[in-house]
Design a protein around this motif. Structure first.
Motif, PDB file in Angstrom:
ATOM      1  N   ALA A   1      76.271  47.598  17.992  1.00 13.20           N
ATOM      2  CA  ALA A   1      76.634  46.191  17.818  1.00 13.20           C
ATOM      3  C   ALA A   1      77.571  45.940  16.639  1.00 13.20           C
ATOM      4  CB  ALA A   1      75.374  45.345  17.670  1.00 13.20           C
ATOM      5  N   VAL A   2      77.761  46.943  15.758  1.00 16.74           N
ATOM      6  CA  VAL A   2      78.757  46.823  14.682  1.00 16.74           C
ATOM      7  C   VAL A   2      79.793  47.949  14.771  1.00 16.74           C
ATOM      8  CG1 VAL A   2      77.248  45.546  13.121  1.00 16.74           C
ATOM      9  CG2 VAL A   2      77.255  48.052  13.046  1.00 16.74           C
ATOM     10  N   ARG A   3      79.826  48.623  15.916  1.00 19.93           N
ATOM     11  CA  ARG A   3      80.791  49.691  16.222  1.00 19.93           C
ATOM     12  C   ARG A   3      80.615  50.948  15.375  1.00 19.93           C
ATOM     13  NH1 ARG A   3      83.630  47.421  20.058  1.00 19.93           N
ATOM     14  NH2 ARG A   3      84.256  45.226  19.930  1.00 19.93           N
ATOM     15  N   TRP A   4      79.380  51.197  14.930  1.00 21.81           N
ATOM     16  CA  TRP A   4      79.093  52.488  14.309  1.00 21.81           C
ATOM     17  C   TRP A   4      78.820  53.555  15.363  1.00 21.81           C
ATOM     18  CZ3 TRP A   4      75.198  51.036   9.820  1.00 21.81           C
ATOM     19  CH2 TRP A   4      75.863  50.202   8.903  1.00 21.81           C
TER      20      TRP A   4
ATOM     21  N   SER B   1      72.391  39.815  21.516  1.00 21.52           N
ATOM     22  CA  SER B   1      71.205  40.646  21.703  1.00 21.52           C
ATOM     23  C   SER B   1      71.539  42.106  21.432  1.00 21.52           C
ATOM     24  CB  SER B   1      70.688  40.492  23.143  1.00 21.52           C
ATOM     25  OG  SER B   1      69.767  41.508  23.489  1.00 21.52           O
ATOM     26  N   VAL B   2      70.527  42.860  20.966  1.00 22.74           N
ATOM     27  CA  VAL B   2      70.648  44.318  20.878  1.00 22.74           C
ATOM     28  C   VAL B   2      69.558  44.993  21.701  1.00 22.74           C
ATOM     29  CG1 VAL B   2      71.781  44.316  18.620  1.00 22.74           C
ATOM     30  CG2 VAL B   2      69.273  44.390  18.732  1.00 22.74           C
ATOM     31  N   CYS B   3      68.956  44.237  22.627  1.00 27.70           N
ATOM     32  CA  CYS B   3      67.842  44.770  23.422  1.00 27.70           C
ATOM     33  C   CYS B   3      68.307  45.773  24.466  1.00 27.70           C
ATOM     34  CB  CYS B   3      67.091  43.630  24.099  1.00 27.70           C
ATOM     35  SG  CYS B   3      66.270  42.518  22.941  1.00 27.70           S
ATOM     36  N   ARG B   4      69.526  45.620  24.954  1.00 23.29           N
ATOM     37  CA  ARG B   4      70.119  46.552  25.910  1.00 23.29           C
ATOM     38  C   ARG B   4      71.466  46.991  25.358  1.00 23.29           C
ATOM     39  NH1 ARG B   4      69.836  43.707  31.764  1.00 23.29           N
ATOM     40  NH2 ARG B   4      72.012  44.327  31.534  1.00 23.29           N
TER      41      ARG B   4
ATOM     42  N   SER C   1      76.985  46.069  23.151  1.00 22.25           N
ATOM     43  CA  SER C   1      78.441  46.199  23.259  1.00 22.25           C
ATOM     44  C   SER C   1      79.119  44.836  23.200  1.00 22.25           C
ATOM     45  CB  SER C   1      78.794  46.920  24.555  1.00 22.25           C
ATOM     46  OG  SER C   1      80.192  47.138  24.652  1.00 22.25           O
ATOM     47  N   ASP C   2      78.555  43.855  23.890  1.00 24.66           N
ATOM     48  CA  ASP C   2      79.089  42.490  23.823  1.00 24.66           C
ATOM     49  C   ASP C   2      78.897  41.898  22.424  1.00 24.66           C
ATOM     50  OD1 ASP C   2      79.796  42.616  26.502  1.00 24.66           O
ATOM     51  OD2 ASP C   2      77.974  41.604  27.197  1.00 24.66           O
ATOM     52  N   THR C   3      77.778  42.237  21.793  1.00 26.09           N
ATOM     53  CA  THR C   3      77.527  41.765  20.436  1.00 26.09           C
ATOM     54  C   THR C   3      78.586  42.278  19.470  1.00 26.09           C
ATOM     55  OG1 THR C   3      75.151  41.616  20.853  1.00 26.09           O
ATOM     56  CG2 THR C   3      75.830  41.745  18.554  1.00 26.09           C
ATOM     57  N   ALA C   4      79.054  43.505  19.689  1.00 28.23           N
ATOM     58  CA  ALA C   4      80.112  44.064  18.831  1.00 28.23           C
ATOM     59  C   ALA C   4      81.375  43.211  18.895  1.00 28.23           C
ATOM     60  CB  ALA C   4      80.413  45.502  19.236  1.00 28.23           C
TER      61      ALA C   4
ATOM     62  N   MET D   1      71.902  36.772  16.343  1.00 30.13           N
ATOM     63  CA  MET D   1      71.211  37.753  17.184  1.00 30.13           C
ATOM     64  C   MET D   1      69.715  37.493  17.033  1.00 30.13           C
ATOM     65  SD  MET D   1      69.410  40.506  18.119  1.00 30.13           S
ATOM     66  CE  MET D   1      68.847  41.106  16.523  1.00 30.13           C
ATOM     67  N   ILE D   2      69.080  37.091  18.128  1.00 30.59           N
ATOM     68  CA  ILE D   2      67.644  36.797  18.120  1.00 30.59           C
ATOM     69  C   ILE D   2      66.952  37.644  19.184  1.00 30.59           C
ATOM     70  CG2 ILE D   2      65.873  35.037  18.471  1.00 30.59           C
ATOM     71  CD1 ILE D   2      67.468  34.505  15.976  1.00 30.59           C
TER      72      ILE D   2
END
Length: 426
Positions: free
Chosen positions: A51-54, A127-130, A135-138, A259-260
């Protein structure tokens, strides 16, 4: 002679290692098959990094069909529409059915974003659940870094997974500092927990002190005992409650990025089946991981019903950590082996917890034995070593899935973290 058929429903962390371990335990005595809704396994603990492109999504993916075939395990990615436990049958999404002699449910959860108006990728929060969510969060995070605005991160009422929320808040702080814009981004952490570091476990060691200190040092404000009532574009409405559940304060939190983590519930394939699930759709299981009504159905992982550690002003669920899940897998494998040999199940999972919460430039680790208090071991620590350990954990576990090995991992991780070689989590 036709061998009994064991079907594993789900190929996440629990379902995948269950397929390997059950196959090794019952080889020659039963056929093993996995039903999933995708050909791929994704290493969910790395989603905050995606989510932060790491990390790129492809780096944490394992394509399962060739691995399963090599191990002699059947596999389909058609997915399950509905389980019919009274008929020993799974109705698949393509209209066909699959019969079984034993079923192991390892579906993970359904993400209940819809329970709060405006929550989730279909609404106004990330979200970071999936991994596809991450990827969209990034993309959303890149927009934040280009145009800094307030950030709200946390976990909604009823959530039963808190570690990734803390991880992501700290990782966002670290990455914004690297991009030289942290000073322009106010951050608020919103959680249903009664206090910072509760984690759905009533804390482990000094997680309260460690995480509060970390958040103060990073200038992250927080609201506990929080109910998110509604999310609008750029605005989150939060009710903070007292110990007796009455309203303490109402907060309108502006945000440009959020992000929740949502509450979980059972997936549609099992939700609402009398005798199989509780009212939230989680699978009922006895101490041997076996359903009390349908004796040939086992379950493991996030889909298993576990009561909360105690009453809280806002509903807080209990997490199912990797160590707990791995112990469920081993218990089920041994119990299925016993059943195929004409014996009753006797193995019980060791419900202990090991967690590495990475903050990008440090982190917090904890070990709880057992996971639910009171405990025989209650330990937590912090330091840069946690970040390095999380990287090693990711590499090892993805390699484990790719190799199709059933060897246990989390006990080794706990022993390494504690530096105690003689300790055994039994």
């Amino acid at each position: 002679m036709t061998l009994p058929k064991i079907v594993i429903l789900g190929a996440g962390l629990g379902g995948t290692i269950a397929a390997y371990e059950i196959r090794a335990a019952v080889k020659g005595k039963a056929d093993v098959m996995v039903v999933n809704d995708s050909d791929d396994y994704w290493f969910i603990p790395s989603n905050p990094w995606v989510a932060v492109r790491w990390r790129e999504p492809e780096a944490i993916k394992v394509h399962l069909p060739p691995v399963m075939a090599k191990k002699g395990i059947g596999f389909t990615a058609v997915g399950a529409k509905r389980v019919h436990p009274a008929e020993n049958r799974i109705e698949l999404n393509d209209g066909t059915s699959l019969s079984y002699d034993y079923l192991v449910i390892a579906t993970g959860p359904d993400l209940a974003f819809d329970e709060i108006d405006g929550l989730g990728p279909a609404g106004f929060t990330s979200s970071v659940c999936r991994t596809d969510h991450a990827s969209d969060t990034a993309d959303a995070f890149d927009r934040l870094a280009a145009d800094p605005k307030p950030v709200v991160i946390g976990a909604a009422q009823g959530a039963s997974c808190y570690g990734p929320a803390y991880e992501f808040a700290m990782i966002v702080d670290t990455e914004l500092k690297r991009r030289k814009v942290r000073d322009r981004v106010p951050m608020t952490f919103v959680t249903a927990e009664p206090y910072i570091g509760h984690l759905g476990l009533d804390g482990v060691g000094d997680t309260k002190g460690l995480l509060e200190s970390e958040m103060r040092n990073r200038h992250i404000k927080w609201i506990t005992n929080a109910k998110i009532s509604k999310v609008e574009d750029g605005m989150m409405h939060v009710e903070e409650v007292n110990e007796d559940g009455t309203t303490k304060a109402k907060h309108d939190l502006p945000f440009g990025f959020s992000m929740i983590l949502p509450a979980f519930r059972g997936v549609p394939a099992v939700y609402g089946i009398e005798g199989l699930t509780n009212p939230r759709g989680f699978i009922l299981a006895d101490k041997h991981q076996r359903n009390p009504t349908f004796k040939n159905v086992y379950s493991l992982g996030v889909c298993v019903a576990i009561p909360p550690v105690g009453p809280t002003p806002v509903p807080v669920g209990v997490p199912k950590t990797g160590f707990m899940i791995e112990s469920m897998v081993t218990a089920i494998a041994m119990n299925l082996k016993a059943e195929l040999g004409g014996q009753e199940p006797v193995e019980e999972a060791t419900w202990n917890a090991v967690c590495l919460a990475d903050f990008g430039d440090g982190g917090v680790a904890f070990v709880a034995q057992p996971q639910i208090p009171p405990r025989n071991l209650n330990w937590s620590s912090e330091g840069k070593w946690v970040h390095l350990a999380k990287i090693g954990f990711e590499k090892y576990f993805i390699h484990k899935i790719r190799r199709g090995t059933s060897e246990p991992f989390y006990e080794k991780l706990a022993l390494h973290a504690l530096g105690i070689r003689k300790l055994r989590f039994k």
